[in-house]
Design an enzyme around this catalytic site. Structure first.
Site, short mmCIF file in Angstrom:
data_model
loop_
_atom_site.label_atom_id
_atom_site.label_comp_id
_atom_site.label_asym_id
_atom_site.label_seq_id
_atom_site.Cartn_x
_atom_site.Cartn_y
_atom_site.Cartn_z
NE ARG A 87 -30.29 -18.95 -42.74
CZ ARG A 87 -29.31 -18.31 -41.52
NH1 ARG A 87 -29.31 -17.11 -41.88
NH2 ARG A 87 -29.60 -19.61 -41.01
CE LYS A 107 -27.06 -21.12 -42.77
NZ LYS A 107 -26.72 -22.36 -41.78
CG ASP A 119 -32.37 -10.98 -42.49
OD1 ASP A 119 -32.40 -12.32 -42.97
OD2 ASP A 119 -32.18 -11.02 -42.02
N GLY A 120 -33.72 -13.84 -45.09
CA GLY A 120 -32.34 -14.59 -46.87
C GLY A 120 -31.08 -13.89 -46.45
NE ARG A 170 -24.69 -26.35 -45.87
CZ ARG A 170 -25.74 -26.17 -45.14
NH1 ARG A 170 -25.19 -25.45 -44.05
NH2 ARG A 170 -27.31 -25.42 -45.57
NE ARG A 177 -31.76 -29.56 -47.01
CZ ARG A 177 -31.09 -28.52 -46.37
NH1 ARG A 177 -31.01 -28.48 -44.90
NH2 ARG A 177 -30.40 -27.53 -46.81
CG ASP A 246 -35.25 -28.50 -41.00
OD1 ASP A 246 -35.76 -28.91 -40.01
OD2 ASP A 246 -34.91 -27.79 -40.87
CG ASN A 247 -31.02 -28.32 -39.65
OD1 ASN A 247 -31.38 -27.75 -40.30
ND2 ASN A 247 -31.09 -27.89 -38.14
CG ASP A 256 -29.26 -25.60 -40.08
OD1 ASP A 256 -28.32 -24.89 -39.70
OD2 ASP A 256 -29.74 -25.96 -40.33
P1 AMP Z 1 -32.56 -23.51 -40.01
O1 AMP Z 1 -32.30 -23.00 -38.56
O2 AMP Z 1 -31.14 -22.53 -40.17
O3 AMP Z 1 -32.50 -24.42 -40.07
O4 AMP Z 1 -33.56 -22.71 -40.65
C1 AMP Z 1 -34.68 -23.48 -40.71
C2 AMP Z 1 -35.81 -22.65 -41.98
O5 AMP Z 1 -35.69 -21.13 -41.95
C3 AMP Z 1 -34.66 -22.57 -43.48
O6 AMP Z 1 -36.25 -23.40 -43.87
C4 AMP Z 1 -34.39 -21.74 -43.55
O7 AMP Z 1 -33.95 -21.37 -44.57
C5 AMP Z 1 -34.84 -20.50 -43.01
N1 AMP Z 1 -33.97 -19.50 -42.25
C6 AMP Z 1 -33.60 -19.55 -41.43
N2 AMP Z 1 -32.89 -18.27 -41.23
C7 AMP Z 1 -33.66 -17.51 -42.76
C8 AMP Z 1 -33.66 -16.19 -42.94
N3 AMP Z 1 -32.34 -15.57 -42.20
N4 AMP Z 1 -34.09 -15.65 -43.54
C9 AMP Z 1 -34.76 -16.87 -44.73
N5 AMP Z 1 -35.07 -17.88 -44.12
C10 AMP Z 1 -33.88 -18.06 -43.21
MG MG Z 2 -31.20 -25.85 -41.27
#
Ligand code: AMP
Ligand code: MG
Length: 483
Positions: A87, A107, A119-120, A170, A177, A246-247, A256
């Site tokens: 997203r 983001k 949903d992105g 951002r 990462r 990844d964070n 993040d």
């Molecule tokens: P995060 O927990 O934000 O570090 O996200 C972990 C993974 O989930 C990453 O690949 C994000 O791009 C994906 N992600 C988190 N929330 C969404 C969302 N609402 N739609 C699409 N991908 C998401």
């Molecule tokens: Mg993340």
């Protein structure tokens, strides 16, 4: 305002070229003028409407080729070979006023091939938490990604209930990462792994480019940055909450701001994230986690030149040993500075631990206990919450004796302490209150809070409402992951 497309010039394996989504009614919700100035973006003599279009990806900056970056990651210790920007869109790079190249990314800007079933989108509350926390961290002197703008999209986003949707812009030194290295290492894609290493070196350690052992130089560089970062987090009671690989940025910036929060009363096992059931990312575990993440990073980088598994593991083990001691040293220095001790003196480890234990046993506020104790140097008879127990009184006597028998002046010690003990932090109940009110259309608290967070080490009248820890009713036990 042309953007560069350096990451987008890497081979396609690194990303998907994809445009941000179309939104029904983008409106500028917040704009960080100071940050815009530092990027020379204040020259953007444009209307709020145009800013809303630019910072929701409806219109592109010249030179921008939006991409969703590919990366993998260890989430709560489990490896996921493909995560990626589900997203988010990297718009490109821009040179700041200091001549340094930084990434500009969105983001919450729509679906990509990495979205899986999600949903992105991002909801306004989530973007506001990131905005407030990253600004607070910046002013606290902690390396961090920063928030340039929030644009509300006019859509509603379904989470536990419906929320207004938003896009956050951002700015970061890069979005590379540990998980980006894991992505190529896992695929056994040596060529792109080395390409990524070279890109990271060019961007973050340009001096290493001609060194023979440049890959190793990168490992050391990233380890030092991350170790310093974690020591800073520990010193201000910051709990990240999802320090998955990844964070974890190789630039050493905090990234993040999902379920993160600052600790009020000290509890070494404190967790805020509603999904961290086993306390993997609890306050006291953050130093271990960063070593874990760094071990993964080092394995990936070593893999580019070293195929023998046993030698690789032995090398990583050696790294870990040395990082563990550097980290301990950094943590020791951090807390010595907070208590006015000479940072190089190892003998202060015991009194530091004893102080933290007193805070924990008596449920005392982390920030206020550290900040206010310096006043006792001038005025030993002044009240302090630590004095309410015998053990606390004895500790203070020992501490005053230790400080007043050295060669340094009182002023010098107090200055050292005040530089390392913020007086103002983004307390979780205030952050949540500001977010809740903003979602209802009232930005008063959020604006006042952001203003008060701009000078966390210098007391000012406007900070008064935000200094007290929450009452039992005000306490927020869990911060939702907020995706
Ligand atoms: P995060 O927990 O934000 O570090 O996200 C972990 C993974 O989930 C990453 O690949 C994000 O791009 C994906 N992600 C988190 N929330 C969404 C969302 N609402 N739609 C699409 N991908 C998401
Ligand atoms: Mg993340």
């Amino acid at each position: 305002m042309p953007l560069q497309s350096q990451y987008a010039s890497l081979p396609h394996a690194f990303y998907q070229k994809v445009s941000p989504a179309t939104f029904p009614m983008p409106q500028l919700f917040l704009f960080n003028h100071k940050l815009a100035e530092s990027l020379d973006l204040d020259e953007l003599q444009t209307s709020q409407d145009n800013l809303a279009l630019l910072f929701s990806g409806q219109e592109l900056f010249p030179g921008s080729h939006p991409i969703a970056q590919a990366y993998a990651g260890h989430q709560f210790g489990h490896f996921v070979p493909e995560l990626g920007d589900g997203r988010a869109h990297l718009l490109g790079e821009i040179q700041n006023k200091e001549g340094k190249l930084v990434d500009v990314g969105l983001k919450g800007s729509g679906r990509t091939r990495f979205s899986r079933n999600a949903d992105g989108r991002a909801h306004l509350g989530h973007t506001l938490r990131e905005y407030i926390m990253s600004e607070a961290m910046y002013h606290l002197g902690v390396p961090t990604s920063r928030s340039l703008a929030i644009v509300s999209t006019g859509e509603s986003v379904r989470r536990e209930t419906e929320f207004p949707g938003a896009v956050l812009t951002r700015v970061a030194d890069s979005h590379i990462r540990v998980g980006t290295f894991e992505y190529f290492a896992h695929r056994g894609d040596q060529e792109n792994l080395q390409r990524l290493i070279d890109f990271a070196i060019k961007r973050h350690v340009p001096n290493a480019r001609n060194q023979k052992e440049k890959n190793l130089y990168l490992i050391d560089h990233v380890a030092n940055k991350q170790i310093s970062l974690i020591a800073q987090w520990m010193g201000i009671g910051f709990i990240h909450g999802v320090m998955n690989t990844d964070n974890c940025f190789i630039s050493g910036q905090t990234l993040d701001y999902g379920p993160c929060a600052m600790m009020d009363h000290f509890r070494s096992q404190q967790v805020f994230s509603s999904i961290d059931h086993h306390g993997r990312y609890a306050y006291h575990n953050q130093p271990n986690i960063i070593l874990w993440n760094l071990a993964s990073f080092a394995s990936c980088v070593l893999l580019a030149t070293l195929q023998d598994k046993k030698t690789l593991e032995a090398n990583v083990e050696n790294y870990l040993q040395s990082w563990r001691s550097i980290l301990q040293q950094k943590l020791h220095e951090t807390f010595c500075n907070k208590l006015g001790f000479i940072p190089s003196d190892k003998s202060y480890d015991k009194p530091i631990q004893a102080f933290l234990q007193l805070l924990e046993d008596n449920k005392l506020d982390f920030t206020n206990s550290f900040r206010s104790i310096a006043q006792l140097i001038h005025d030993p008879n002044k009240d302090h919450s630590l004095k309410h127990t015998q053990e606390g009184t004895a500790w203070i006597q020992m501490w005053l004796h230790e400080l007043t028998h050295g060669k340094r002046s009182q002023q010098e010690i107090i200055a050292q302490m005040n530089q390392h003990n913020p007086h103002m932090i983004p307390r979780n109940h205030w952050v949540q209150r500001a977010i809740d009110q903003s979602i209802q259309g009232d930005n008063t608290t959020m604006e006042a809070l952001l203003k008060a967070l701009r000078h966390p080490f210098d007391p000012a009248q406007e900070q008064k409402p935000y200094l007290s820890p929450p009452t039992a009713e005000e306490t927020i036990a869990a911060t939702f992951c907020g995706t």
